[in-house]
Design an enzyme around this catalytic site. Structure first.
Site, PDB file in Angstrom:
ATOM      1  N   GLY A  32       0.800  -1.220   0.000  1.00 39.59           N
ATOM      2  CA  GLY A  32       0.000   0.000   0.000  1.00 39.59           C
ATOM      3  C   GLY A  32       0.836   1.275   0.000  1.00 39.59           C
ATOM      4  O   GLY A  32       2.037   1.248  -0.237  1.00 39.59           O
ATOM      5  N   GLU A  36       3.859   5.719  -8.231  1.00 33.20           N
ATOM      6  CA  GLU A  36       3.988   5.349  -9.653  1.00 33.20           C
ATOM      7  C   GLU A  36       4.711   4.022  -9.852  1.00 33.20           C
ATOM      8  O   GLU A  36       4.490   3.350 -10.848  1.00 33.20           O
ATOM      9  CB  GLU A  36       4.710   6.457 -10.427  1.00 33.20           C
ATOM     10  CG  GLU A  36       3.779   7.524 -10.964  1.00 33.20           C
ATOM     11  CD  GLU A  36       2.715   6.963 -11.912  1.00 33.20           C
ATOM     12  OE1 GLU A  36       3.067   6.208 -12.842  1.00 33.20           O
ATOM     13  OE2 GLU A  36       1.529   7.254 -11.710  1.00 33.20           O
ATOM     14  N   GLY A  37       5.616   3.659  -8.942  1.00 37.30           N
ATOM     15  CA  GLY A  37       6.310   2.370  -9.058  1.00 37.30           C
ATOM     16  C   GLY A  37       5.304   1.223  -9.003  1.00 37.30           C
ATOM     17  O   GLY A  37       5.295   0.334  -9.867  1.00 37.30           O
ATOM     18  N   HIS A  38       4.434   1.246  -7.980  1.00 36.84           N
ATOM     19  CA  HIS A  38       3.396   0.212  -7.879  1.00 36.84           C
ATOM     20  C   HIS A  38       2.478   0.250  -9.097  1.00 36.84           C
ATOM     21  O   HIS A  38       2.102  -0.787  -9.647  1.00 36.84           O
ATOM     22  CB  HIS A  38       2.514   0.453  -6.647  1.00 36.84           C
ATOM     23  CG  HIS A  38       3.239   0.444  -5.334  1.00 36.84           C
ATOM     24  ND1 HIS A  38       3.458   1.587  -4.596  1.00 36.84           N
ATOM     25  CD2 HIS A  38       3.780  -0.581  -4.614  1.00 36.84           C
ATOM     26  CE1 HIS A  38       4.085   1.277  -3.475  1.00 36.84           C
ATOM     27  NE2 HIS A  38       4.303  -0.028  -3.459  1.00 36.84           N
ATOM     28  N   GLY A 148       8.910  -5.478  -8.601  1.00 35.63           N
ATOM     29  CA  GLY A 148       9.749  -4.368  -9.055  1.00 35.63           C
ATOM     30  C   GLY A 148      11.234  -4.675  -8.930  1.00 35.63           C
ATOM     31  O   GLY A 148      11.679  -5.274  -7.942  1.00 35.63           O
ATOM     32  N   GLN A 149      11.998  -4.223  -9.914  1.00 36.54           N
ATOM     33  CA  GLN A 149      13.465  -4.339  -9.887  1.00 36.54           C
ATOM     34  C   GLN A 149      14.053  -3.533  -8.721  1.00 36.54           C
ATOM     35  O   GLN A 149      15.146  -3.809  -8.255  1.00 36.54           O
ATOM     36  CB  GLN A 149      14.037  -3.855 -11.222  1.00 36.54           C
ATOM     37  CG  GLN A 149      15.547  -3.860 -11.326  1.00 36.54           C
ATOM     38  CD  GLN A 149      16.151  -5.243 -11.226  1.00 36.54           C
ATOM     39  OE1 GLN A 149      15.514  -6.247 -11.531  1.00 36.54           O
ATOM     40  NE2 GLN A 149      17.397  -5.313 -10.781  1.00 36.54           N
ATOM     41  N   VAL A 177      10.948   2.646 -11.112  1.00 33.11           N
ATOM     42  CA  VAL A 177      10.429   3.973 -11.469  1.00 33.11           C
ATOM     43  C   VAL A 177      11.064   5.000 -10.528  1.00 33.11           C
ATOM     44  O   VAL A 177      11.112   4.792  -9.309  1.00 33.11           O
ATOM     45  CB  VAL A 177       8.894   4.009 -11.358  1.00 33.11           C
ATOM     46  CG1 VAL A 177       8.364   5.405 -11.669  1.00 33.11           C
ATOM     47  CG2 VAL A 177       8.285   2.979 -12.301  1.00 33.11           C
ATOM     48  N   ARG A 188       8.569   4.626   1.603  1.00 33.18           N
ATOM     49  CA  ARG A 188       9.366   5.145   2.725  1.00 33.18           C
ATOM     50  C   ARG A 188       9.935   6.533   2.449  1.00 33.18           C
ATOM     51  O   ARG A 188      10.395   7.195   3.384  1.00 33.18           O
ATOM     52  CB  ARG A 188      10.493   4.171   3.071  1.00 33.18           C
ATOM     53  CG  ARG A 188       9.990   2.877   3.709  1.00 33.18           C
ATOM     54  CD  ARG A 188      11.116   2.000   4.235  1.00 33.18           C
ATOM     55  NE  ARG A 188      10.625   0.928   5.088  1.00 33.18           N
ATOM     56  CZ  ARG A 188      10.373  -0.319   4.683  1.00 33.18           C
ATOM     57  NH1 ARG A 188      10.577  -0.671   3.439  1.00 33.18           N
ATOM     58  NH2 ARG A 188       9.928  -1.236   5.541  1.00 33.18           N
TER      59      ARG A 188
HETATM   60  P1  AMP Z   1       6.040  -2.572  -1.534  1.00 32.46           P
HETATM   61  O1  AMP Z   1       4.670  -1.971  -1.409  1.00 32.46           O
HETATM   62  O2  AMP Z   1       7.139  -1.650  -1.158  1.00 32.46           O
HETATM   63  O3  AMP Z   1       6.132  -3.934  -0.883  1.00 32.46           O
HETATM   64  O4  AMP Z   1       6.258  -2.831  -3.090  1.00 32.46           O
HETATM   65  C1  AMP Z   1       5.351  -3.617  -3.833  1.00 32.46           C
HETATM   66  C2  AMP Z   1       5.958  -3.926  -5.175  1.00 32.46           C
HETATM   67  O5  AMP Z   1       6.218  -2.710  -5.875  1.00 32.46           O
HETATM   68  C3  AMP Z   1       7.291  -4.666  -5.076  1.00 32.46           C
HETATM   69  O6  AMP Z   1       7.355  -5.651  -6.092  1.00 32.46           O
HETATM   70  C4  AMP Z   1       8.293  -3.572  -5.300  1.00 32.46           C
HETATM   71  O7  AMP Z   1       9.519  -4.032  -5.840  1.00 32.46           O
HETATM   72  C5  AMP Z   1       7.551  -2.712  -6.308  1.00 32.46           C
HETATM   73  N1  AMP Z   1       8.102  -1.348  -6.301  1.00 32.46           N
HETATM   74  C6  AMP Z   1       8.272  -0.546  -5.219  1.00 32.46           C
HETATM   75  N2  AMP Z   1       8.858   0.619  -5.580  1.00 32.46           N
HETATM   76  C7  AMP Z   1       9.075   0.547  -6.928  1.00 32.46           C
HETATM   77  C8  AMP Z   1       9.654   1.420  -7.897  1.00 32.46           C
HETATM   78  N3  AMP Z   1      10.145   2.623  -7.560  1.00 32.46           N
HETATM   79  N4  AMP Z   1       9.703   0.994  -9.173  1.00 32.46           N
HETATM   80  C9  AMP Z   1       9.230  -0.227  -9.535  1.00 32.46           C
HETATM   81  N5  AMP Z   1       8.664  -1.094  -8.660  1.00 32.46           N
HETATM   82  C10 AMP Z   1       8.586  -0.721  -7.376  1.00 32.46           C
END
Ligand code: AMP
Length: 281
Positions: A32, A36-38, A148-149, A177, A188
């Site tokens: 959550g 934009e990454g998500h 995500g990478q 992203v 974070r």
């Molecule tokens: P999180 O909510 O931080 O557990 O992330 C959920 C998914 O989004 C994971 O697969 C992360 O690697 C991906 N993710 C988080 N930040 C980015 C980003 N800046 N670019 C691409 N994917 C991301």
């Protein structure tokens, strides 16, 4: 269920809604506070799959005792409207008791790949990640799952878990992203003060400096690590936890970069722990 996004909270609701989804289902697991990454993961799933399922669950078992579980940022309402506008079909927002029923004692653990880097810095972290992702895979039964990478080791560990446990799921890894100044997007980042936010570009600058040196012919991994740590040291607010130049597949530290390698780092900016990485070679 055409345009209306379904929101499930219990496991029964999720299963009932999942039964109505036919075709190729893509899963986007998140904690959550979406950015934009998500959303790039959700858009890729939307483009490649017939149906898209996203999950929002701040997984307590992947946080260490001294980490930020209790203050991890949340914005369920905003997240749901972002997912809906991205064309997600079904969102699952389980509570802790659904994922970890009383007396829970069954864990999924990937050996080897989880030892270095994030695994060394955050003991128990990957056991929490693989356990929750295995449970999400079982509940949602997607054909493809998107990661995500940005969390390079996590993606590698999940790919290994899927292979080792015969999950019939393709693991798709999407590019990191970034903000306009290079900072990798992260939930974070919201912890950073204005000054820390400015200093936080040093991770991208350090990775870029090492990549540039590699492209100019520097193959010595220790020299590349030194370039990264020297760049980070130029920023007084940055405290290095680790810098790494490792084999892309095994994540073992390299002597010389002769094939695909992962440059990665974890850095404290004040109290906020940031990670980033580049792939070279
Ligand atoms: P999180 O909510 O931080 O557990 O992330 C959920 C998914 O989004 C994971 O697969 C992360 O690697 C991906 N993710 C988080 N930040 C980015 C980003 N800046 N670019 C691409 N994917 C991301």
């Amino acid at each position: 269920m055409d345009n209306q996004m379904i929101i499930a909270s219990t496991l029964d609701e999720l299963r009932a809604a999942r039964l109505l989804l036919d075709g190729r289902v893509g899963l986007v697991p998140t904690m959550g506070y979406l950015h934009e990454g998500h959303l790039s993961l959700a858009r890729r799933a939307r483009a490649e799959c017939d149906r898209v399922v996203a999950t929002i669950f701040v997984n307590p078992t992947q946080f260490g005792a001294n980490e930020d579980l209790s203050k991890y940022p949340r914005n369920l309402k905003g997240d749901l409207s972002l997912l809906e506008s991205t064309g997600v079909d079904l969102v699952w927002t389980p509570d802790n008791e659904t994922i970890y029923p009383p007396g829970f004692s069954t864990w999924v653990e990937v050996e080897g790949l989880t030892k270095p880097l994030e695994g060394a810095a955050r003991p128990g972290h990957f056991r929490g990640v693989t356990t929750v992702v295995a449970k999400l895979f079982n509940a949602v039964q997607p054909q493809v799952a998107y990661f995500g990478q940005k969390d390079a080791q996590q993606a590698a560990v999940i790919r290994k878990m899927a292979r080792d446990l015969n999950f019939p799921i393709k693991i798709a890894v999407c590019p990191t992203v970034r903000e306009a100044d290079g900072l990798a997007m992260s939930s974070r980042n919201s912890y950073l003060s204005a000054e820390e936010r400015q200093s936080a570009t040093v991770l991208f600058r350090a990775l870029t400096a090492a990549k540039d040196a590699f492209e100019r012919g520097e193959q010595n991994a220790e020299a590349l690590r030194k370039i990264m740590s020297n760049t980070l040291a130029s920023e007084p607010r940055a405290q290095i936890q680790y810098v790494s130049c490792a084999d892309y597949d095994t994540l073992e530290e390299l002597g010389m970069v002769t094939g695909k390698a992962l440059l990665s780092m974890a850095v404290f900016m004040g109290k906020t722990r940031l990670i980033d990485n580049f792939v070279i070679g």
